[in-house]
Motif scaffolding. Structure first.
Motif, mmCIF file in Angstrom:
data_model
loop_
_atom_site.group_PDB
_atom_site.id
_atom_site.type_symbol
_atom_site.label_atom_id
_atom_site.label_comp_id
_atom_site.label_asym_id
_atom_site.label_seq_id
_atom_site.Cartn_x
_atom_site.Cartn_y
_atom_site.Cartn_z
ATOM 1 N N SER A 178 48.771 21.250 46.888
ATOM 2 C CA SER A 178 48.855 22.772 46.913
ATOM 3 C C SER A 178 47.958 23.546 45.351
ATOM 4 N N VAL A 179 47.601 24.740 45.734
ATOM 5 C CA VAL A 179 46.986 25.452 44.627
ATOM 6 C C VAL A 179 47.723 26.677 44.544
ATOM 7 N N PHE A 180 48.556 27.224 43.553
ATOM 8 C CA PHE A 180 48.901 28.317 43.451
ATOM 9 C C PHE A 180 48.218 29.143 42.655
ATOM 10 N N THR A 181 47.552 30.249 43.479
ATOM 11 C CA THR A 181 46.481 30.906 42.871
ATOM 12 C C THR A 181 46.368 32.175 43.350
ATOM 13 N N CYS A 182 45.783 33.155 42.328
ATOM 14 C CA CYS A 182 45.426 34.637 42.765
ATOM 15 C C CYS A 182 43.903 34.641 43.101
ATOM 16 N N LEU A 183 43.186 33.429 43.112
ATOM 17 C CA LEU A 183 41.714 33.507 43.013
ATOM 18 C C LEU A 183 41.331 33.004 44.498
ATOM 19 N N GLU A 184 40.074 33.762 45.146
ATOM 20 C CA GLU A 184 39.669 33.319 46.367
ATOM 21 C C GLU A 184 38.688 31.945 46.044
ATOM 22 N N GLY A 185 38.596 31.063 46.766
ATOM 23 C CA GLY A 185 37.805 30.018 46.895
ATOM 24 C C GLY A 185 38.425 28.893 45.574
ATOM 25 N N ALA A 186 39.502 28.710 45.287
ATOM 26 C CA ALA A 186 40.069 28.067 44.191
ATOM 27 C C ALA A 186 40.772 26.650 44.648
ATOM 28 N N TYR A 298 40.890 39.232 37.183
ATOM 29 C CA TYR A 298 41.265 38.946 38.748
ATOM 30 C C TYR A 298 42.896 39.145 38.211
ATOM 31 N N THR A 299 43.557 38.896 37.440
ATOM 32 C CA THR A 299 44.919 38.892 37.377
ATOM 33 C C THR A 299 45.411 40.642 37.020
ATOM 34 N N ARG A 335 29.135 34.456 37.081
ATOM 35 C CA ARG A 335 29.825 34.438 38.247
ATOM 36 C C ARG A 335 30.893 35.424 38.230
ATOM 37 N N ILE A 336 31.629 35.579 37.285
ATOM 38 C CA ILE A 336 32.712 36.377 37.064
ATOM 39 C C ILE A 336 32.359 37.856 37.072
ATOM 40 N N ALA A 337 31.387 38.164 36.549
ATOM 41 C CA ALA A 337 31.083 39.592 36.310
ATOM 42 C C ALA A 337 30.192 40.060 37.530
ATOM 43 N N HIS A 338 29.689 39.196 38.326
ATOM 44 C CA HIS A 338 28.918 39.541 39.501
ATOM 45 C C HIS A 338 29.470 39.245 40.760
ATOM 46 N N ASP A 339 30.735 38.598 40.488
ATOM 47 C CA ASP A 339 31.518 38.164 41.905
ATOM 48 C C ASP A 339 31.489 39.506 42.931
ATOM 49 N N SER A 340 31.248 39.231 43.938
ATOM 50 C CA SER A 340 31.049 40.210 45.011
ATOM 51 C C SER A 340 32.430 40.766 45.644
ATOM 52 N N SER A 341 33.491 40.149 45.047
ATOM 53 C CA SER A 341 34.910 40.364 45.227
ATOM 54 C C SER A 341 35.220 41.566 44.111
ATOM 55 N N LEU A 342 34.357 41.434 43.149
ATOM 56 C CA LEU A 342 34.975 42.210 41.974
ATOM 57 C C LEU A 342 33.722 43.267 41.691
ATOM 58 N N PRO A 343 33.551 44.637 42.453
ATOM 59 C CA PRO A 343 32.907 45.631 42.012
ATOM 60 C C PRO A 343 32.630 45.897 40.572
ATOM 61 N N PRO A 344 31.602 46.472 40.048
ATOM 62 C CA PRO A 344 31.601 46.757 38.659
ATOM 63 C C PRO A 344 32.706 47.519 38.229
ATOM 64 N N VAL A 345 33.088 48.384 38.898
ATOM 65 C CA VAL A 345 34.570 49.302 38.761
ATOM 66 C C VAL A 345 35.410 48.987 39.714
ATOM 67 N N LEU A 346 36.427 48.745 39.106
ATOM 68 C CA LEU A 346 37.785 48.581 40.149
ATOM 69 C C LEU A 346 38.855 49.447 39.859
ATOM 70 N N GLU A 347 39.215 50.326 40.885
ATOM 71 C CA GLU A 347 40.103 51.332 40.779
ATOM 72 C C GLU A 347 41.379 50.656 41.240
ATOM 73 N N VAL A 348 42.256 50.099 40.201
ATOM 74 C CA VAL A 348 43.475 49.702 40.647
ATOM 75 C C VAL A 348 44.534 50.568 41.225
ATOM 76 N N ALA A 349 44.673 50.643 42.177
ATOM 77 C CA ALA A 349 45.726 51.656 42.718
ATOM 78 C C ALA A 349 46.109 51.252 44.115
#
Length: 349
Positions: A178-186, A298-299, A335-349
């Motif tokens: 099992s993998v306990f993760t907050c990441l996709e594809g991990a 990601y966290t 990959r981290i900076a250009h991850d499609s699941s992470l847009p350049p600006v994230l509104e944490v809301a």
């Protein structure tokens, strides 16, 4: 004699089995064992062994997080198996015994040389790898590709130990993974994914959000991935265009590196003695948060969800990489900076 003691006797002549054993080497791994235990209602007999690092700042953070873990009723012990001394040999023997007894093994760092050394002794039918940040992607890729388990930033130095660890951690009829993760594809094919929503951290902090900017530091210079001057120039430009900022140091950043950052104008260096997820969940935290490519991208959106904090990922330019940085490491960082699941600006809301 207890039933566990009776079960431990017989042909194996081993001590009674311990239900769950967790092995960690960093504050982030220890926090994520706590998050796993918080999310996992069935964890009888859990013992957390901290394999003490040599770095004093990492050790300080581990001691702080260990206090939080024990306050939740979990048993934590510190072992120091790294030194060639009577004490170190005794610690290694204790570690080997505990690994051989565990029915369920929780690993913080499957790339660890110490863990890979004792892994052949494991009889556990179930292994849980708790998220160690973006390195978990590399773990998944190594298992799926049947490549030796070695860190993404290392040159290819295949060892028999790392190759054996890959075989032993590959899901099979005899061992669940099992993998306990907050990441996709991990998680590799055949492994069960358990989502880490940082429930414990979120339930133990109500951050105070203030105006201004905070920068979350990265260890890219001290691990030899990025040139020192390029990184310092990027930090200086952020402060120069954005005004006074706080710089939250990564625990792996050297005193020399942090001294150079602190000498830059308009920058205050914060050396936290707890992981950034816990520190910012309690606050104060700036309304605008900037991070270089790292696990924090990601966290922190999970930990700070609903606070109105805005997180931006600052990409690493190709010219920043050192001459010794492998192509694999360059692609991993980008990959981290250009991850499609992470847009350049994230509104944490």
């Amino acid at each position: 004699m207890t039933s566990e003691q009776r079960a431990g006797q017989g042909e194996s002549q081993l001590p009674p089995a311990r239900r769950s054993l967790a092995l960690v080497e960093s504050p982030t791994q220890l926090l994520n064992v706590l998050e796993w235990a918080h999310a996992e209602p069935r964890r009888p007999g859990l013992l957390v062994l901290v394999l003490a690092p040599s770095d004093p700042r990492t050790l300080l953070q581990l001691e702080r997080v260990a206090g939080l873990v024990t306050s939740e009723g979990l048993r934590v012990e510190m072992l120091d198996p790294r030194h060639i001394s009577p004490g170190g040999l005794s610690a290694m023997a204790r570690l080997a015994r505990e690994v051989s007894r565990a029915e369920r093994l929780v690993l913080g760092d499957p790339f660890s040389g110490i863990i890979q050394t004792v892994l052949p002794l494991a009889r556990a039918a179930h292994v849980i790898v708790v998220d160690d940040g973006t390195a978990t992607w590399e773990f998944s890729a190594c298992i799926e590709g049947q490549r030796p388990l070695q860190r993404w930033r290392m040159a290819d130095g295949r060892t028999a130990r790392a190759a054996r660890a890959t075989r032993l951690l590959t899901p099979s009829d005899h061992r669940r993974l099992s993998v306990f993760t907050c990441l996709e594809g991990a998680a590799p094919f055949g492994a069960r994914v358990v989502e880490n929503r940082y429930s414990w951290t979120r339930s133990h902090g109500t951050p105070v959000v203030r105006d201004g900017i905070d920068i979350v530091g990265a260890s890219l210079v001290d691990t030899g991935v990025v040139e020192r001057e390029a990184y310092l120039t990027a930090v200086e430009r952020l402060a120069g265009t954005q005004g006074p900022v706080r710089y939250f140091a990564h625990r792996r950043e050297s005193e020399d590196m942090l001294g150079a950052i602190a000498a830059l104008p308009l920058i205050e260096v914060i050396r936290s003695d707890i992981p950034i997820e816990i520190a910012l969940s309690h606050g104060p935290v700036a309304r605008r948060l900037i991070t270089f490519p790292s696990t924090a991208a990601y966290t922190l959106p999970i930990v700070l969800a609903g606070t109105g904090v805005r997180l931006e990922v600052r990409p690493v330019e190709a010219a920043w990489f050192t001459g010794s940085t492998t192509q694999h490491a360059r692609l991993f960082v980008q990959r981290i900076a250009h991850d499609s699941s992470l847009p350049p600006v994230l509104e944490v809301a």
